[in-house]
Write a protein that holds these residues in place. Sequence first.
Motif, PDB file in Angstrom:
ATOM      1  N   ARG A   1     -10.846  -0.070  35.324  1.00 20.06           N
ATOM      2  CA  ARG A   1     -12.117  -0.004  34.590  1.00 20.06           C
ATOM      3  C   ARG A   1     -12.087  -1.056  33.482  1.00 20.06           C
ATOM      4  O   ARG A   1     -11.147  -1.102  32.681  1.00 20.06           O
ATOM      5  CB  ARG A   1     -12.335   1.374  33.970  1.00 20.06           C
ATOM      6  N   VAL A   2     -13.136  -1.887  33.428  1.00 20.73           N
ATOM      7  CA  VAL A   2     -13.291  -2.886  32.373  1.00 20.73           C
ATOM      8  C   VAL A   2     -14.493  -2.512  31.531  1.00 20.73           C
ATOM      9  O   VAL A   2     -15.617  -2.426  32.036  1.00 20.73           O
ATOM     10  CB  VAL A   2     -13.501  -4.301  32.959  1.00 20.73           C
TER      11      VAL A   2
ATOM     12  N   ASP B   1     -11.855  -4.090  27.249  1.00 20.14           N
ATOM     13  CA  ASP B   1     -10.676  -3.241  27.401  1.00 20.14           C
ATOM     14  C   ASP B   1     -10.479  -2.873  28.866  1.00 20.14           C
ATOM     15  O   ASP B   1     -11.424  -2.487  29.556  1.00 20.14           O
ATOM     16  CB  ASP B   1     -10.824  -1.972  26.567  1.00 20.14           C
ATOM     17  N   VAL B   2      -9.255  -2.983  29.353  1.00 20.31           N
ATOM     18  CA  VAL B   2      -8.909  -2.698  30.746  1.00 20.31           C
ATOM     19  C   VAL B   2      -8.086  -1.422  30.811  1.00 20.31           C
ATOM     20  O   VAL B   2      -7.122  -1.261  30.061  1.00 20.31           O
ATOM     21  CB  VAL B   2      -8.104  -3.852  31.364  1.00 20.31           C
ATOM     22  N   GLN B   3      -8.464  -0.527  31.716  1.00 21.23           N
ATOM     23  CA  GLN B   3      -7.672   0.669  31.969  1.00 21.23           C
ATOM     24  C   GLN B   3      -7.339   0.753  33.459  1.00 21.23           C
ATOM     25  O   GLN B   3      -8.218   0.585  34.306  1.00 21.23           O
ATOM     26  CB  GLN B   3      -8.409   1.932  31.536  1.00 21.23           C
ATOM     27  N   ASP B   4      -6.081   1.016  33.743  1.00 21.93           N
ATOM     28  CA  ASP B   4      -5.620   1.243  35.114  1.00 21.93           C
ATOM     29  C   ASP B   4      -5.912   2.696  35.454  1.00 21.93           C
ATOM     30  O   ASP B   4      -5.369   3.615  34.835  1.00 21.93           O
ATOM     31  CB  ASP B   4      -4.117   0.960  35.196  1.00 21.93           C
ATOM     32  N   LEU B   5      -6.783   2.923  36.437  1.00 23.75           N
ATOM     33  CA  LEU B   5      -7.219   4.271  36.780  1.00 23.75           C
ATOM     34  C   LEU B   5      -6.294   4.963  37.773  1.00 23.75           C
ATOM     35  O   LEU B   5      -6.398   6.171  37.980  1.00 23.75           O
ATOM     36  CB  LEU B   5      -8.632   4.237  37.376  1.00 23.75           C
ATOM     37  N   GLY B   6      -5.431   4.192  38.418  1.00 27.53           N
ATOM     38  CA  GLY B   6      -4.580   4.755  39.454  1.00 27.53           C
ATOM     39  C   GLY B   6      -4.751   4.006  40.761  1.00 27.53           C
ATOM     40  O   GLY B   6      -5.249   2.877  40.789  1.00 27.53           O
TER      41      GLY B   6
ATOM     42  N   LEU C   1     -17.279  -2.453  34.417  1.00 32.25           N
ATOM     43  CA  LEU C   1     -17.018  -3.145  35.668  1.00 32.25           C
ATOM     44  C   LEU C   1     -15.794  -2.486  36.288  1.00 32.25           C
ATOM     45  O   LEU C   1     -14.734  -2.404  35.659  1.00 32.25           O
ATOM     46  CB  LEU C   1     -16.761  -4.629  35.410  1.00 32.25           C
ATOM     47  N   TRP C   2     -15.944  -2.003  37.510  1.00 28.60           N
ATOM     48  CA  TRP C   2     -14.873  -1.310  38.213  1.00 28.60           C
ATOM     49  C   TRP C   2     -14.288  -2.260  39.247  1.00 28.60           C
ATOM     50  O   TRP C   2     -15.023  -2.810  40.077  1.00 28.60           O
ATOM     51  CB  TRP C   2     -15.411  -0.043  38.869  1.00 28.60           C
ATOM     52  N   LEU C   3     -12.983  -2.481  39.195  1.00 30.19           N
ATOM     53  CA  LEU C   3     -12.339  -3.466  40.038  1.00 30.19           C
ATOM     54  C   LEU C   3     -11.340  -2.812  40.981  1.00 30.19           C
ATOM     55  O   LEU C   3     -10.597  -1.902  40.594  1.00 30.19           O
ATOM     56  CB  LEU C   3     -11.605  -4.502  39.176  1.00 30.19           C
ATOM     57  N   SER C   4     -11.320  -3.303  42.220  1.00 32.34           N
ATOM     58  CA  SER C   4     -10.307  -2.904  43.192  1.00 32.34           C
ATOM     59  C   SER C   4      -9.379  -4.077  43.422  1.00 32.34           C
ATOM     60  O   SER C   4      -9.788  -5.240  43.342  1.00 32.34           O
ATOM     61  CB  SER C   4     -10.959  -2.468  44.508  1.00 32.34           C
ATOM     62  N   THR C   5      -8.120  -3.784  43.727  1.00 25.28           N
ATOM     63  CA  THR C   5      -7.127  -4.842  43.860  1.00 25.28           C
ATOM     64  C   THR C   5      -6.201  -4.591  45.053  1.00 25.28           C
ATOM     65  O   THR C   5      -6.180  -3.506  45.635  1.00 25.28           O
ATOM     66  CB  THR C   5      -6.248  -4.942  42.596  1.00 25.28           C
ATOM     67  N   ASP C   6      -5.448  -5.615  45.347  1.00 27.28           N
ATOM     68  CA  ASP C   6      -4.356  -5.530  46.315  1.00 27.28           C
ATOM     69  C   ASP C   6      -3.049  -5.782  45.570  1.00 27.28           C
ATOM     70  O   ASP C   6      -2.192  -6.531  46.018  1.00 27.28           O
ATOM     71  CB  ASP C   6      -4.584  -6.559  47.432  1.00 27.28           C
TER      72      ASP C   6
END
Length: 290
Positions: free
Chosen positions: A232-233, A239-244, A219-224
């Motif tokens: 990426r989940v 597991d959560v990874q911050d892609l940038g 699951l790919w998430l976008s945020t503010d």
Amino acid sequence: MPVGRAALVALALAGLVGLAAGCSGSDRGSAGDAGSSSSAATPASTTTVVPRSFRAEVADEAEVDGNYRQGIARSGDGWIFTTNNAIYRTDGRFVQTAAHLDAIPADLAAQGFDHLGDPDVASGLIWVPVERADKTTAQQVTARYDEDTLAFVDAIVVPQHHNAFVGVDGGIAYSTDEFSDDTIVRYRVVDGKAVAIDPLPLSRTIERIQGGDVADGALWLSTDDDHNGVYRVDLETGDVQDLGSAGHVDGEGEGIDATDLGGALLHVLVADEAIVPMWVVDLEVASEPA
């Protein structure tokens, strides 16, 4: 999300009734040669799973209409966009070809629903999260529209405080209960009802979630959040990874689509610092052993 709340969300989902239509490889180790005459036991082989580290880099971006400011989803060779109360279709170059203005049905609007979020397209339907300002009752809606005509089909009540996005894959819908959350809500729609699947706990809290889409087992998430982060989940482990960053950090991150187009897997909708224009930012995702 507190430990008890995830379970309550799952239980609540199983009992809610949808609104009626119109109202709403790793290599496997060898077990030994079958023809071997050796009497010694063959040691059991093991498989070592090497974790991978993911990152995303901006490959390109395109300016799009300021009305396309909430969510984005791929539809055929073009795109679906949402704003607070409208759905738009464009071709692959973001030229508008259709629109459904006032897309929130009158009966839902009368209940306070006034905000369309980040959609997804699956099985000929556009799945659109619909929110109302009251986030205390834990009751929001996922509406579905015909992919070809943009016409409203039905709506399903979901026991969520927030419903910023919905991502659909294999008949399973994914979302989060809160704007910042450490758990993924999952459900199927059966006979117009949301039927719960066990929530997926995350390895960390993700702040200010705006959009989500499913592809490649994640699951790919976008945020503010503080850097318009993209995450990426892993759908097996949580597991959560911050892609940038999706860029335009002084602006506002919005929805996301995950469709591999010429090597760019992720397409994030971002508001300019000056509110308009909106940008579709394409990101390439790479991975390597951690």
